[in-house]
Scaffold this active site. Sequence first.
Site, PDB file in Angstrom:
ATOM      1  N   LYS A  40       0.849  -1.209   0.000  1.00  0.00           N
ATOM      2  CA  LYS A  40       0.000   0.000   0.000  1.00  0.00           C
ATOM      3  C   LYS A  40       0.878   1.251   0.000  1.00  0.00           C
ATOM      4  O   LYS A  40       2.100   1.156   0.228  1.00  0.00           O
ATOM      5  CB  LYS A  40      -0.945  -0.018   1.199  1.00  0.00           C
ATOM      6  CG  LYS A  40      -0.285  -0.004   2.555  1.00  0.00           C
ATOM      7  CD  LYS A  40      -1.300  -0.362   3.635  1.00  0.00           C
ATOM      8  CE  LYS A  40      -0.652  -0.540   4.976  1.00  0.00           C
ATOM      9  NZ  LYS A  40      -0.952   0.454   5.947  1.00  0.00           N
ATOM     10  N   ARG A 140      -9.715   0.265  15.515  1.00  0.00           N
ATOM     11  CA  ARG A 140      -9.766   0.955  14.222  1.00  0.00           C
ATOM     12  C   ARG A 140     -10.956   0.455  13.413  1.00  0.00           C
ATOM     13  O   ARG A 140     -11.982   1.106  13.386  1.00  0.00           O
ATOM     14  CB  ARG A 140      -8.432   0.736  13.496  1.00  0.00           C
ATOM     15  CG  ARG A 140      -8.230   1.625  12.310  1.00  0.00           C
ATOM     16  CD  ARG A 140      -6.795   1.635  11.847  1.00  0.00           C
ATOM     17  NE  ARG A 140      -6.287   0.332  11.426  1.00  0.00           N
ATOM     18  CZ  ARG A 140      -5.056   0.135  10.948  1.00  0.00           C
ATOM     19  NH1 ARG A 140      -4.210   1.133  10.840  1.00  0.00           N
ATOM     20  NH2 ARG A 140      -4.654  -1.081  10.586  1.00  0.00           N
ATOM     21  N   HIS A 170      -5.404  -7.251  13.702  1.00  0.00           N
ATOM     22  CA  HIS A 170      -4.173  -6.455  13.602  1.00  0.00           C
ATOM     23  C   HIS A 170      -3.735  -6.091  15.005  1.00  0.00           C
ATOM     24  O   HIS A 170      -4.533  -5.600  15.806  1.00  0.00           O
ATOM     25  CB  HIS A 170      -4.476  -5.193  12.784  1.00  0.00           C
ATOM     26  CG  HIS A 170      -3.246  -4.437  12.370  1.00  0.00           C
ATOM     27  ND1 HIS A 170      -2.192  -5.019  11.719  1.00  0.00           N
ATOM     28  CD2 HIS A 170      -2.924  -3.122  12.491  1.00  0.00           C
ATOM     29  CE1 HIS A 170      -1.268  -4.103  11.464  1.00  0.00           C
ATOM     30  NE2 HIS A 170      -1.678  -2.945  11.930  1.00  0.00           N
ATOM     31  N   ARG A 223       1.145 -10.713   6.820  1.00  0.00           N
ATOM     32  CA  ARG A 223       1.070  -9.488   5.999  1.00  0.00           C
ATOM     33  C   ARG A 223       2.370  -8.738   6.249  1.00  0.00           C
ATOM     34  O   ARG A 223       2.530  -8.056   7.263  1.00  0.00           O
ATOM     35  CB  ARG A 223      -0.143  -8.643   6.419  1.00  0.00           C
ATOM     36  CG  ARG A 223      -1.454  -9.430   6.429  1.00  0.00           C
ATOM     37  CD  ARG A 223      -2.644  -8.547   6.808  1.00  0.00           C
ATOM     38  NE  ARG A 223      -2.541  -7.916   8.102  1.00  0.00           N
ATOM     39  CZ  ARG A 223      -2.933  -8.440   9.266  1.00  0.00           C
ATOM     40  NH1 ARG A 223      -3.485  -9.652   9.296  1.00  0.00           N
ATOM     41  NH2 ARG A 223      -2.803  -7.762  10.396  1.00  0.00           N
ATOM     42  N   TYR A 268      16.195  31.100   4.183  1.00  0.00           N
ATOM     43  CA  TYR A 268      15.108  31.952   4.678  1.00  0.00           C
ATOM     44  C   TYR A 268      15.260  32.192   6.175  1.00  0.00           C
ATOM     45  O   TYR A 268      15.577  31.263   6.929  1.00  0.00           O
ATOM     46  CB  TYR A 268      13.753  31.279   4.424  1.00  0.00           C
ATOM     47  CG  TYR A 268      13.345  31.247   2.974  1.00  0.00           C
ATOM     48  CD1 TYR A 268      13.056  32.420   2.283  1.00  0.00           C
ATOM     49  CD2 TYR A 268      13.225  30.036   2.295  1.00  0.00           C
ATOM     50  CE1 TYR A 268      12.667  32.378   0.951  1.00  0.00           C
ATOM     51  CE2 TYR A 268      12.834  29.992   0.972  1.00  0.00           C
ATOM     52  CZ  TYR A 268      12.559  31.172   0.295  1.00  0.00           C
ATOM     53  OH  TYR A 268      12.192  31.139  -1.009  1.00  0.00           O
ATOM     54  N   CYS A 314      14.590  24.747   1.951  1.00  0.00           N
ATOM     55  CA  CYS A 314      13.618  25.435   1.087  1.00  0.00           C
ATOM     56  C   CYS A 314      12.694  24.393   0.452  1.00  0.00           C
ATOM     57  O   CYS A 314      12.847  23.198   0.667  1.00  0.00           O
ATOM     58  CB  CYS A 314      14.332  26.207  -0.011  1.00  0.00           C
ATOM     59  SG  CYS A 314      15.669  27.259   0.570  1.00  0.00           S
ATOM     60  N   ASP A 316      12.572  23.439  -2.660  1.00  0.00           N
ATOM     61  CA  ASP A 316      13.202  22.613  -3.696  1.00  0.00           C
ATOM     62  C   ASP A 316      14.700  22.412  -3.494  1.00  0.00           C
ATOM     63  O   ASP A 316      15.321  21.683  -4.262  1.00  0.00           O
ATOM     64  CB  ASP A 316      13.033  23.271  -5.074  1.00  0.00           C
ATOM     65  CG  ASP A 316      11.655  23.861  -5.244  1.00  0.00           C
ATOM     66  OD1 ASP A 316      10.699  23.080  -5.214  1.00  0.00           O
ATOM     67  OD2 ASP A 316      11.529  25.097  -5.345  1.00  0.00           O
TER      68      ASP A 316
HETATM   69  C1  LIG Z   1      -3.959  -4.305   8.675  1.00  0.00           C
HETATM   70  C2  LIG Z   1      -2.504  -4.193   8.382  1.00  0.00           C
HETATM   71  N1  LIG Z   1      -1.785  -5.309   8.215  1.00  0.00           N
HETATM   72  C3  LIG Z   1      -0.472  -5.282   7.949  1.00  0.00           C
HETATM   73  C4  LIG Z   1       0.182  -4.080   7.847  1.00  0.00           C
HETATM   74  C5  LIG Z   1       1.665  -4.082   7.587  1.00  0.00           C
HETATM   75  O1  LIG Z   1       2.335  -3.644   8.717  1.00  0.00           O
HETATM   76  P1  LIG Z   1       3.920  -3.599   8.779  1.00  0.00           P
HETATM   77  O2  LIG Z   1       4.338  -2.612   7.765  1.00  0.00           O
HETATM   78  O3  LIG Z   1       4.210  -3.165  10.162  1.00  0.00           O
HETATM   79  O4  LIG Z   1       4.384  -4.967   8.456  1.00  0.00           O
HETATM   80  C6  LIG Z   1      -0.510  -2.893   8.024  1.00  0.00           C
HETATM   81  C7  LIG Z   1       0.208  -1.624   7.929  1.00  0.00           C
HETATM   82  O5  LIG Z   1      -0.165  -0.578   8.355  1.00  0.00           O
HETATM   83  C8  LIG Z   1      -1.887  -2.952   8.297  1.00  0.00           C
HETATM   84  O6  LIG Z   1      -2.612  -1.841   8.472  1.00  0.00           O
END
Ligand SMILES: Cc1ncc(COP(=O)(O)O)c(C=O)c1O
Length: 406
Positions: A40, A140, A170, A223, A268, A314, A316
């Site tokens: 993601k 969440r 999670h 994951r 700046y 700055c 850029d």
């Molecule tokens: C539901 C869920 N699973 C897995 C992950 C992956 O987590 P990590 O990057 O700590 O492995 C995330 C990341 O935010 C998540 O929201």
Amino acid sequence: MAVGWHRPTRLLIDTQAIKANVENERQRMPQGSVLFAVVKANGYGHGAVETARAAKEGGASGFCVALLDEAIELRQAGITEPILILSVVDPAYIPSLLMYGISVTVATREWLVEAAEQLKEESYEQPLNVHIKVDTGMGRIGFTSPQATKEAALFIKNNPNFHLEGIFTHCSTADLKDSTYFDQQTARFKENLDQLSELPRYVHISNSATALWHPDNVGNMIRFGVAMYGLNPSGRSLPEPYPLQPALTLISSLIQVKELLPGEGIGYGKTYTTNQREWVGTIPIGYADGWLRHLQGFSVLVNGYPCEIIGRICMDQCMIRLPKQVPVGTKVTLIGEDQGQTITMQMVAEKLGTINYEVACTFSQRIPREYTNKIGNSKWSKEVTHMLETYPLLSVADKVRPVGKT
Ligand SMILES: Cc1ncc(COP(=O)(O)O)c(C=O)c1O
């Protein structure tokens, strides 16, 4: 957004490192478990498609994203493995989920009811693949009691337009030394699993931290996110059980070098004034690139020598104090290794008072990503080749040279 190909600032992404991190994790996983690579937010800034391809080479069986659009991007790039969207998608988009064969998270009963209506209205050939999300203490999204989970599972079972592909939770503290809360979350998840008459194909609890520091936990899928990019999810609190290989290097080069007399102001607000005769270099990167103003006072590497960022950063550009005169075009390493010295993403995060995740995600799309198999062996990316082919008469194209060869 215009990408700055005609400027020497680059993010070099080592795809071999991503592949190696996935391979190393897979070797530790219990037999029969699979790894889904979390790509993601544009692969945590590393590039979603390239990361997904590298992870697949390392043995990833599927992918996780946060947005439907991120899933579609992977499909359009030819990725055919299972993809799970970890957050809630409006049921109005079910036709797209089915068209692209994407699995989705179910977090409430209301969502299920609405989705069932949507699925009834049109006759689809395939059921919608869903993963039940259980909120065991993250607060969440997800079902908050075993009873609610049980009812959701029954609802899905009784509706042939759904297919229960997974169930997950999670954990919010898997990267802490104290595992009390983590253990509570795990226990709650097990209570929820006990409500199901049969378990779906994927049962998953592990993000990177859980996979690294609680490897024998419940579930048959992980994951794998931040650790795949070579970053320690705990920052520095917990030691890596095996060396993670950072995949990202940030480099640029000096666009101006000058010697200033004592008493000259830099940037700046004139927050820095030269004390003596000082060599000052300018780097073409600024806060619009994600190189944030709070990095004033941090150091970057020039010929392996740490050089302080002086004056305000700055939009850029930013300025550094050089130990001596060096030629314009000299490479600057902002994150990565140079002549035995290393600046890590974690060091940048600590200077910014944040976590390495946030640093990785903050680099703007303005910085070109180049994919290398080995740091320092940069090759033109497809986009640059395309640009040079498309605009062969562009005079600047002749001057553009691969970074790292300055
Ligand atoms: C539901 C869920 N699973 C897995 C992950 C992956 O987590 P990590 O990057 O700590 O492995 C995330 C990341 O935010 C998540 O929201």
